[in-house]
Structure formats: C-alpha cells, structure tokens
Enzyme design. Structure first.
Site, PDB file in Angstrom:
ATOM      1  N   GLY A  54       0.840  -1.198   0.000  1.00 37.00           N
ATOM      2  CA  GLY A  54       0.000   0.000   0.000  1.00 37.00           C
ATOM      3  C   GLY A  54       0.862   1.230   0.000  1.00 37.00           C
ATOM      4  O   GLY A  54       2.062   1.151   0.282  1.00 37.00           O
ATOM      5  N   CYS A  81       5.267  -6.126   1.537  1.00 34.26           N
ATOM      6  CA  CYS A  81       5.644  -4.706   1.543  1.00 34.26           C
ATOM      7  C   CYS A  81       4.975  -3.969   2.715  1.00 34.26           C
ATOM      8  O   CYS A  81       5.310  -4.234   3.855  1.00 34.26           O
ATOM      9  CB  CYS A  81       5.327  -4.077   0.177  1.00 34.26           C
ATOM     10  SG  CYS A  81       6.167  -2.498  -0.035  1.00 34.26           S
ATOM     11  N   TYR A  82       3.997  -3.105   2.465  1.00 38.69           N
ATOM     12  CA  TYR A  82       3.329  -2.449   3.589  1.00 38.69           C
ATOM     13  C   TYR A  82       2.761  -3.499   4.549  1.00 38.69           C
ATOM     14  O   TYR A  82       2.789  -3.316   5.763  1.00 38.69           O
ATOM     15  CB  TYR A  82       2.205  -1.526   3.091  1.00 38.69           C
ATOM     16  CG  TYR A  82       1.443  -0.864   4.209  1.00 38.69           C
ATOM     17  CD1 TYR A  82       1.917   0.288   4.816  1.00 38.69           C
ATOM     18  CD2 TYR A  82       0.246  -1.416   4.693  1.00 38.69           C
ATOM     19  CE1 TYR A  82       1.239   0.879   5.881  1.00 38.69           C
ATOM     20  CE2 TYR A  82      -0.450  -0.833   5.742  1.00 38.69           C
ATOM     21  CZ  TYR A  82       0.060   0.315   6.324  1.00 38.69           C
ATOM     22  OH  TYR A  82      -0.612   0.885   7.369  1.00 38.69           O
ATOM     23  N   HIS A 171       7.830  -7.548  -3.739  1.00 32.04           N
ATOM     24  CA  HIS A 171       6.507  -7.909  -4.268  1.00 32.04           C
ATOM     25  C   HIS A 171       6.575  -9.240  -5.038  1.00 32.04           C
ATOM     26  O   HIS A 171       6.966  -9.249  -6.193  1.00 32.04           O
ATOM     27  CB  HIS A 171       5.989  -6.805  -5.195  1.00 32.04           C
ATOM     28  CG  HIS A 171       5.532  -5.589  -4.458  1.00 32.04           C
ATOM     29  ND1 HIS A 171       4.234  -5.417  -4.047  1.00 32.04           N
ATOM     30  CD2 HIS A 171       6.221  -4.503  -4.034  1.00 32.04           C
ATOM     31  CE1 HIS A 171       4.136  -4.264  -3.403  1.00 32.04           C
ATOM     32  NE2 HIS A 171       5.327  -3.690  -3.379  1.00 32.04           N
ATOM     33  N   GLU A 173       4.097 -10.844  -6.156  1.00 27.24           N
ATOM     34  CA  GLU A 173       2.958 -10.971  -7.083  1.00 27.24           C
ATOM     35  C   GLU A 173       3.244 -10.434  -8.482  1.00 27.24           C
ATOM     36  O   GLU A 173       2.510 -10.722  -9.418  1.00 27.24           O
ATOM     37  CB  GLU A 173       1.715 -10.276  -6.493  1.00 27.24           C
ATOM     38  CG  GLU A 173       1.769  -8.754  -6.385  1.00 27.24           C
ATOM     39  CD  GLU A 173       2.447  -8.238  -5.111  1.00 27.24           C
ATOM     40  OE1 GLU A 173       3.402  -8.879  -4.642  1.00 27.24           O
ATOM     41  OE2 GLU A 173       2.049  -7.170  -4.625  1.00 27.24           O
ATOM     42  N   ASP A 229     -16.458  -8.870 -23.302  1.00 26.60           N
ATOM     43  CA  ASP A 229     -16.837  -8.656 -21.898  1.00 26.60           C
ATOM     44  C   ASP A 229     -18.351  -8.590 -21.704  1.00 26.60           C
ATOM     45  O   ASP A 229     -18.909  -9.286 -20.859  1.00 26.60           O
ATOM     46  CB  ASP A 229     -16.191  -7.370 -21.350  1.00 26.60           C
ATOM     47  CG  ASP A 229     -14.687  -7.374 -21.533  1.00 26.60           C
ATOM     48  OD1 ASP A 229     -14.134  -8.471 -21.735  1.00 26.60           O
ATOM     49  OD2 ASP A 229     -14.078  -6.290 -21.483  1.00 26.60           O
ATOM     50  N   LYS A 371      -8.922  -9.841 -18.185  1.00 23.86           N
ATOM     51  CA  LYS A 371      -9.458 -10.126 -19.526  1.00 23.86           C
ATOM     52  C   LYS A 371      -9.310 -11.605 -19.931  1.00 23.86           C
ATOM     53  O   LYS A 371     -10.243 -12.214 -20.433  1.00 23.86           O
ATOM     54  CB  LYS A 371      -8.730  -9.240 -20.535  1.00 23.86           C
ATOM     55  CG  LYS A 371      -9.272  -9.331 -21.923  1.00 23.86           C
ATOM     56  CD  LYS A 371     -10.040  -8.088 -22.263  1.00 23.86           C
ATOM     57  CE  LYS A 371     -10.773  -8.226 -23.570  1.00 23.86           C
ATOM     58  NZ  LYS A 371     -11.775  -7.177 -23.707  1.00 23.86           N
TER      59      LYS A 371
END
Ligand code: XMP
Length: 515
Positions: A54, A81-82, A171, A173, A229, A371
């Site tokens: 964050g 992280c945060y 990170h 991710e 979509d 997507k």
C-alpha cells in the site's frame, strides 16, 4: 471450500495477488482493510490471509491498520511490503524511515531455508525481486527470524515458522519477481495446505448462485456491444435468471461492416438470448455532423449513447439492476487514510453515470477477473473461440478512426478497407497474434494515377499492435509482402482510397487509436 482472504491496503498491484492465487486453482477474495474484522473472518473462514502492499507508511499515525485479532485467528499470514511492515509493527517490532530506499529491481540473499522458499530458493544464493519501498523493518517481533536480506532491506523476508507468519519486503505478485508466483504457491499450497481444485467452472457455478440471490425476482438490463466482456456478462446473467434479463444493443452508426447483424444473430441464434436492437444511427450522425475536435466527438458520442440507452431502459418495467462488464483493471480501489475504501471506475465505461440517474443498482459479475480470465469464463459458457478471441473495439467505434469530420461516405470507405484488412490478416493466420488491428481513414487526399487518369483520393492508414493489456503496445511486424498485398487489394477494390500507409508507432508515444 478453500478460500484465501487478501486484505487490501491500496496497492496498485493487489489484484495481481488475487490473480496469482487463482492461477493455483484456489479461490480468493480481496477485501479492503477497513472491512476486515472478526465477523468477516468468522464468516469467510479463510485458510490463509495475505496482507497487500500500500502507499501508506506505518510510521504515519493515520496509516491503515487492522485488528490484532487477525493474527489470533490461527491461520497462516503472508505480509507483502506495507503488509510486512504492518505485521511486524502490530506484533511488536519496529519500522523506520529508511535512507536506503529501493525501487525496482533488487536482489535478495537467502539466509535460511524456509517452507516459503522450498524447491525454489536455496540458502546462500541470490535472486532477483522487485522492490518498492521507503520504510523498512528495523526490529523484529518476538518469534520472528530473518530468512532473506537485500542491500536496502536487512529484513527482506522474515518468518515466524511456528505460527506460519511470513512477511516479505519485495513484491512476489509481480512478474518482475521471476520466482514470485512460486513463493505464493508455496504459501498457499505447502504452508496453508490448500489442495487447489477451484476453477472457472466453479466460478461460473458460484456466480450463477450469487446472481440469483442478489437479483431475486427483479429485472436486469444489460447493455451489450458485441464484444467479449459484455457478451460474457450477458450470457452469465442469462444462465442465472433467464428472461428476467433484457439485453440492449445500441447501434450508433459507427460499427464495422455487418457488425449489427452478426451481433443480433449471435445473441438470438447461438446464445438464445433475446436482444433489443436500437438503431440510433441517424440521430447520432446528425449530432456529430461537422464536429472535428476529438474530445468533442467523444463527449457527444458518450452522451448520446447514455441518452439512447436511458430511453430504452426506461421502457422496461420494473428493472432494478444494470449489468456491466467491468473488469478488475477498470476498478481502481483507492483506500483513504481515514479508513474508507472508495471505488472509482475509469471513465472508459460507456454507461458510467447511468445507474445513479436511473436509480439502478449495479451488477458487475466479472469485476474480479482479468481479460484472459473472462475469456476462459466465456469458453466455460460455451461461447465460440471466434468471439472469445475478437480484438477489442472501442465504444466510440469508427468515429475515432476517422480523424476530423465524419460523413456517411467516409464511414462507407473505411468499413470496406477495414473488412479487407482483417480478412487478409485472418487468411494469413495472424489474427490471434495481434492484440488489435484496424484501418484508419485520414482526412487527407493525395494525388495518384490509376489507368491513365490522375486521381485525388483519401489515404488509408493500417494499424496493428501487440500488447498484453492495451496500456503499452508495439506495432506488429508484418512482412512487406503482406502489406503490399493488402495495399493492392484495398486500392483496387475500395473506391475513394488511392494510397495506403502502415503505422509503425509504438505506445507510448502513440496511442493505439488515432483519436
Ligand atoms: P488507446 O488509443 O488509448 O487505446 O491507446 C487503448 C485501448 O482502449 C481502447 N479504447 C477505448 N475503448 N472506449 C472504449 O471502450 C473508448 O473511448 C476507447 N478509447 C480507446 C482501444 O481500442 C485500445 O484497445
């Protein structure tokens, strides 16, 4: 069901954590930190919790917090992280402002073996990670030990193995941490003990159930564009509530050749979903007549679309919900320091503003998906590959592919050129390699010679790009032979064009569309 709870502290990449977990075939949900409390934990029953990064600093007294009770719930926790800093501070460690800030690529050295690193990172070796931090942990809480360090973060990864609490400064991710997905895999599968087994067909069943619960016996309106979509959303909702759903397709006169007929046929004959087609082309084209400024054009198109949609939707008795194909990247969850999570939807959305005006509730069943996941869901719903792999087409349609004034004549010329271009791309087997390809009609006439006569006609520009998300893009490297063939075919068969050029601009600095 096995579930992972992701607590969001406002990082731009929180959705990537969710994506990595889903790739492991494990269900997860993201909840803003301000909504995470004992009741939520008791109801959600997570197998593990991941605390996101964050923008805040734990040193700041107003930074977002969570209840200490989360750490007493008895499940593994991974702080990123945060999330790492907050975990360490809440459990009695110390975080301080660091002079050694690290942004971007960094290397961590592994100090200790850990289940988090199992089969991926070895003790004593160095590995690339992606860092983005100013603060860093200075003192560890009781029971924690360092398992990896970096130059700027002596506590790059820490663990309380007994309690299964892990916290990393980098990170995992993002793809810039090449082994990150593996580390998240270790946390979710080895440490939290999730077996995996959840997939798009589970998502489909759960969403159908949720939609039925939310909608009850009320009616839903869904604006469809013919794109992936909105088609997936329509099919999903139709599966859940059948004819309580009404689909509206607005033709603003800016579609490609045969597009309206194709969309109609697809909905009626293939999906068996009734669709109301509204022909607003005359109204729209007269409003846009003579308008040359791109922003002005977009505004008129956007407003006209909303007006037409509102009028049509108003004719449907008792509609309470408006369905939209909002995807995760369209949703920016910004978390204020005062603890309220605010959700803003990017203005790209054609029907933005409508739900309030019409007193409709929003139904956004794919707002947690990316997507490519929506495409998988489409396949799960039985849609054919042709639709699933269709290139994106913008809401304002051909209007932003004719710089300057739009006329019927120019639209006709562009439609013909675009059809030939896409046909050639398909015949060459290149369609699926390309993110988006289209023709643009320039408001410029140049001199040519055809037969023995001088011509003075429009220039057509061809565009084709590769991309993963439309945010950045490279021009596609066609062979000169291919481009030559397309050019010849267009000039030979489209009256009004005597010159074809190929756009070799990447994004940035160019955008994908020309307006
Ligand atoms: P740009 O031109 O901004 O396009 O590089 C990025 C992607 O977004 C699409 N695009 C739009 N889609 N309404 C839409 O629904 C719009 O106003 C709009 N403008 C651009 C574009 O086709 C590309 O895929």
């Amino acid at each position: 069901m096995e579930k992972i709870l992701i607590v969001d502290f406002g990082s731009q990449v929180t959705q990537l954590i969710a994506r990595r977990v889903r790739e492991l075939n494990v269900y997860c949900e993201i909840h803003p930190y301000s909504k995470v409390n004992q009741e939520l934990l008791a109801e959600f029953q997570p197998k593990a919790v991941i605390l996101s990064g964050g923008p805040s600093s734990v040193i700041d007294g107003f930074s977002p917090r969570i209840d200490l009770e989360l750490f007493e719930f008895g499940v593994p926790v991974l702080g990123i992280c945060y999330g790492q800093q907050l975990m360490c501070e809440l459990l009695g460690g110390k975080v301080s402002d660091s002079s050694d800030r690290e942004f971007g690529r960094a290397f961590v050295e592994i100090d200790k073996e850990s289940p988090l690193f199992k089969n991926i990172w070895k003790k004593g070796e160095k590995y690339q990670v992606w860092m983005s931090h100013g603060d860093r942990v200075e003192n560890l809480p009781d029971g924690f030990e360092v398992i990896a360090k970096s130059d700027g973060a002596p506590f790059a990864a820490v663990a309380n193995e007994a309690k299964k609490f892990y916290a990393v400064q980098f990170h995992p991710e993002v793809t810039h941490t090449p082994d990150g997905a593996g580390l998240i895999g270790n946390f979710v599968k080895k440490i939290a003990g999730c077996a995996g087994g959840w997939d798009m067909s589970s998502f489909l069943d759960e969403e159908v159930q949720k939609i039925r619960e939310i909608v009850g016996d009320k009616k839903v309106i869904c604006g469809v564009s013919g794109g992936v979509d909105s088609s997936v959303v329509a099919a999903l909702i139709h599966k859940a509530i059948g004819d309580q759903l009404t689909c509206i397709f607005v033709d603003l006169g800016l579609l490609r050749e045969n597009e309206r007929e194709e969309v109609e046929a697809r909905f009626e004959e293939k999906f068996h979903i009734p669709i109301q087609v509204v022909d607003a082309s005359g109204r729209f084209l007269s409003l846009i007549d003579g308008v040359t400024d791109p922003e002005q054009k977009r505004k008129i198109i956007g407003k006209t679309f909303i007006d037409v949609f509102e009028e049509e939707a108003g004719k449907i008795d008792g509609a309470e919900f408006l369905a939209q194909g909002t995807l995760y990247p369209d949703v920016i969850e910004s978390v204020s320091v005062h603890g309220d999570a605010a959700v803003t939807i990017k203005s790209h959305h054609n029907v933005g503003g409508l739900p309030d005006r019409m007193n409709l509730k929003l139904l956004e069943p794919v707002r947690e998906l990316f997507k490519d996941e929506v495409r998988k869901l489409g396949l799960e719903l039985g849609m054919d590959e042709d639709l699933i792999k269709r290139h994106p087409f913008p809401g304002p349609g051909l209007a932003i592919r004719i710089p300057g004034e739009i006329t019927h004549e120019k639209l006709d010329i562009l439609r013909k050129a675009d059809t030939i271009y896409i046909d050639e791309i398909r015949k060459a087997g290149l369609y699926d390699e390309i993110w988006q390809a289209f023709a643009v009609l320039l408001p410029v006439k140049t001199v040519g010679v055809m037969g023995d006569a001088r011509t003075y006609e429009y220039v057509c520009a061809l565009r084709a790009v590769t991309s993963t998300d439309g945010m950045t893009a490279d021009f596609y490297n066609f062979s000169h032979e291919f481009l030559g063939n397309v050019s010849t075919r267009i000039i030979n068969s489209v009256r009004g064009i005597n010159r074809v050029v190929y756009d070799i601009t990447s994004k940035p600095p160019g955008t994908i569309e020309w307006e």
